[in-house]
Design a protein around this motif. Structure first.
Motif, PDB file in Angstrom:
ATOM      1  N   LYS A   1      13.697 -28.256  34.611  1.00 41.25           N
ATOM      2  CA  LYS A   1      14.112 -27.863  35.093  1.00 41.25           C
ATOM      3  C   LYS A   1      14.473 -26.193  36.371  1.00 41.25           C
ATOM      4  CE  LYS A   1      17.385 -31.825  34.601  1.00 41.25           C
ATOM      5  NZ  LYS A   1      17.841 -32.463  33.716  1.00 41.25           N
TER       6      LYS A   1
ATOM      7  N   TYR B   1      20.227 -37.343  26.292  1.00 45.01           N
ATOM      8  CA  TYR B   1      19.045 -37.549  26.598  1.00 45.01           C
ATOM      9  C   TYR B   1      17.900 -36.754  27.442  1.00 45.01           C
ATOM     10  CZ  TYR B   1      17.801 -38.851  31.864  1.00 45.01           C
ATOM     11  OH  TYR B   1      16.220 -39.664  31.779  1.00 45.01           O
ATOM     12  N   HIS B   2      16.407 -37.581  27.283  1.00 43.64           N
ATOM     13  CA  HIS B   2      15.320 -36.450  26.654  1.00 43.64           C
ATOM     14  C   HIS B   2      14.367 -37.520  27.756  1.00 43.64           C
ATOM     15  CE1 HIS B   2      16.602 -35.000  23.467  1.00 43.64           C
ATOM     16  NE2 HIS B   2      17.124 -36.270  22.666  1.00 43.64           N
TER      17      HIS B   2
ATOM     18  N   ILE C   1      17.567 -28.309  30.200  1.00 38.55           N
ATOM     19  CA  ILE C   1      18.413 -28.145  31.012  1.00 38.55           C
ATOM     20  C   ILE C   1      18.590 -25.990  30.267  1.00 38.55           C
ATOM     21  CG2 ILE C   1      21.109 -27.674  31.033  1.00 38.55           C
ATOM     22  CD1 ILE C   1      20.388 -30.948  31.198  1.00 38.55           C
TER      23      ILE C   1
ATOM     24  N   ASP D   1      15.079 -29.796  23.276  1.00 34.28           N
ATOM     25  CA  ASP D   1      15.642 -30.613  24.127  1.00 34.28           C
ATOM     26  C   ASP D   1      15.472 -29.343  25.302  1.00 34.28           C
ATOM     27  OD1 ASP D   1      14.698 -31.212  26.864  1.00 34.28           O
ATOM     28  OD2 ASP D   1      15.909 -33.878  26.080  1.00 34.28           O
TER      29      ASP D   1
HETATM   30  C1  PLP Z   1      16.869 -33.413  33.059  1.00 41.96           C
HETATM   31  C2  PLP Z   1      16.503 -33.705  31.367  1.00 41.96           C
HETATM   32  C3  PLP Z   1      15.233 -34.576  30.731  1.00 41.96           C
HETATM   33  C4  PLP Z   1      14.135 -35.341  31.756  1.00 41.96           C
HETATM   34  O1  PLP Z   1      13.898 -34.256  33.318  1.00 41.96           O
HETATM   35  P1  PLP Z   1      13.257 -34.858  33.994  1.00 41.96           P
HETATM   36  O2  PLP Z   1      12.591 -33.647  34.945  1.00 41.96           O
HETATM   37  O3  PLP Z   1      14.258 -35.710  34.914  1.00 41.96           O
HETATM   38  O4  PLP Z   1      12.641 -36.352  33.790  1.00 41.96           O
HETATM   39  C5  PLP Z   1      15.347 -33.987  29.674  1.00 41.96           C
HETATM   40  N1  PLP Z   1      16.258 -33.922  29.006  1.00 41.96           N
HETATM   41  C6  PLP Z   1      16.960 -32.708  29.772  1.00 41.96           C
HETATM   42  C7  PLP Z   1      17.924 -33.083  28.288  1.00 41.96           C
HETATM   43  C8  PLP Z   1      17.326 -33.175  30.285  1.00 41.96           C
HETATM   44  O5  PLP Z   1      18.652 -32.720  31.141  1.00 41.96           O
END
Ligand code: PLP
Length: 433
Positions: free
Chosen positions: A269, A146-147, A244, A241
């Motif tokens: 995060k 998820y991105h 996290i 990415d």
């Molecule tokens: C949480 C998350 C995002 C998106 O971040 P938001 O601040 O919610 O837009 C993107 N990539 C990963 C791996 C994430 O866990």
């Protein structure tokens, strides 16, 4: 009406009238586990306290940012000092320079970094930049990673054909995902074959170096190295990415932990210490393509906001020494060992962990891919979630999320969590018999 938590139930009812689904981000509605979400009144250290005044040991930790725990003194004190000095100027500040320098010191591959306001903005901008830099249009992502809610990345596999993708949300035109290729996480052979075949069109490969959004799935040995090799060979931008994993799985993120340096890194995060943030950075020659120096446009009214940057600086400074990561590792390890011990008494499932992020999967003996994760027993997870909640432990309300251990979690918290799981497992066993 939830008679056990009337204040939360009342708020949810009011909320559903004025907020779609009652929440500002879907997973908070507890659709995967059922019931009314807890409304949180305040939080402290490892505990969240709901509207009824009940405290729970919290493993959501705001979905990862709160690596120091809730309302950490270092962050709160810095904010209390910073807020009266002004909450935004739309002009550069010294603190932004300090934060960019700190990020660069921790992540050798991040020679330059730009701050944005969310992880979604970070991945969206990194992809635009990769396209602008290479002059190519296609992006490869992995099923299960998820991105954020970027249109082009809300893609799911088309029927049968591995490389063909379709929109994974209403409102995303097919044309928006037509340039997105999909591959299987931890399947180096198939992804390298695909990249070799499509190399002329590929601008970027984007990956969560540790998958955290199908539950925690670590990269198999050699997987990240294979991505690095094949992208470098074809001049494709490799994007990690680390929204996290950045500052979570090691001081320098997953790239330090696994010894693989991407071309671009997305952050969020932990970097914001609980305030809204994102960032993307990497090789100087690529970042130079960004406006105002280069032709790739990117901007943000509140980007580099001084309050956010203050929380980020305070958080990163508290994560300076090697001992903090040793402590996170030890606490994560203790939790994993305790959960595994309970599983060994006859509960089907496994635990995946990287440092202080972990997932307890109910059902399969091994989870090395998103397909393995999808085979989990979601109904049993829903019972686990509510069983743990009744025993004072707040888990993420879905099987496919990471649990986060913070520096504020004590050994007693971990032991109490394991005891709650053992107690639930016993009850669940009796139910099954
Ligand atoms: C949480 C998350 C995002 C998106 O971040 P938001 O601040 O919610 O837009 C993107 N990539 C990963 C791996 C994430 O866990």
């Amino acid at each position: 009406m939830d008679s056990f938590r009337p204040a939360s139930a009342n708020l949810f009812e009011r909320s559903r009238r004025v907020v779609p689904g009652g929440v500002n981000s879907p997973v908070r509605a507890w659709n995967a586990v059922g019931g009314n979400p807890l409304y949180i009144a305040r939080a402290e250290g490892s505990r969240i306290i709901d509207q009824e005044g009940r405290a729970y040991i919290d493993y959501v930790c705001a979905w990862g940012p709160l690596i120091l725990g809730h309302a950490a003194a270092a962050v709160v004190d810095a904010l209390v000092k910073a807020v009266p000095e002004g909450t935004g100027f739309g002009a550069p500040t010294a603190k932004e320079v300090e934060l960019a320098e700190l990020v660069g010191e921790r992540m050798g591959g991040v020679e330059q970094v730009r701050l944005v306001n969310s992880g979604t903005e970070a991945t969206m901008s990194a992809i635009r930049l990769a396209r602008g830099y290479t002059g190519r249009s296609k992006v490869l992502k992995f099923d299960g990673c998820y991105h954020g809610h970027v249109d082009a990345l809300l893609a799911k596999a088309g029927s049968g054909v591995e490389s063909f993708s379709l929109p994974d949300s209403a409102g995303v035109p097919e044309g928006f995902t037509a340039d997105t290729l999909l591959a299987r996480f931890n399947d180096a052979g198939s992804v390298c074959g695909l990249v070799d075949r499509r190399c002329e069109e590929l601008a970027a490969v984007i990956v969560e170096p540790v998958c955290g959004n199908m539950g925690v799935i670590p990269p198999e040995p050699g997987f990240l190295e294979a991505l690095r090799e094949v992208t470098a060979r074809h001049g494709i931008v490799l994007i990690f990415d680390e929204v996290i994993t950045g500052f979570r799985v090691a001081r320098g993120g997953a790239q330090e932990r696994y010894g693989v340096t991407p071309d671009l890194t997305c952050l969020g995060k932990v970097l914001g210490g609980g305030l809204p943030v994102g960032a993307f950075g990497g090789r100087r020659d690529i970042m130079a393509r960004l406006a105002p120096d280069g032709p790739v446009y990117q901007a943000g009214t509140l980007s580099g906001n001084p309050v956010t940057v203050t929380a980020g600086l305070a958080t990163l400074r508290a994560l300076e020494g090697p001992e903090v990561y040793r402590e996170l590792e030890e606490k994560g390890c203790m939790l994993e060992a305790g959960l595994r011990e309970v599983l060994s008494r006859g509960v089907a499932g496994t635990v995946n962990r990287v440092g202080s992020m972990l997932t307890l999967f109910l059902g399969p003996e091994r989870v090395a891919s998103p397909d393995d994760a999808r085979a989990c027993d979601r109904e049993r997870f829903a019972r686990l979630f509510h069983g743990m909640l009744a025993r004072g432990v707040y888990l993420p309300p879905s099987q496919f999320e990471a649990w986060f251990v913070s520096l504020a979690h004590s050994e007693e918290d971990v032991a109490a969590t394991v005891a709650a799981f053992a107690d639930w497992a016993e009850e669940e066993g009796a139910r099954a018999r």
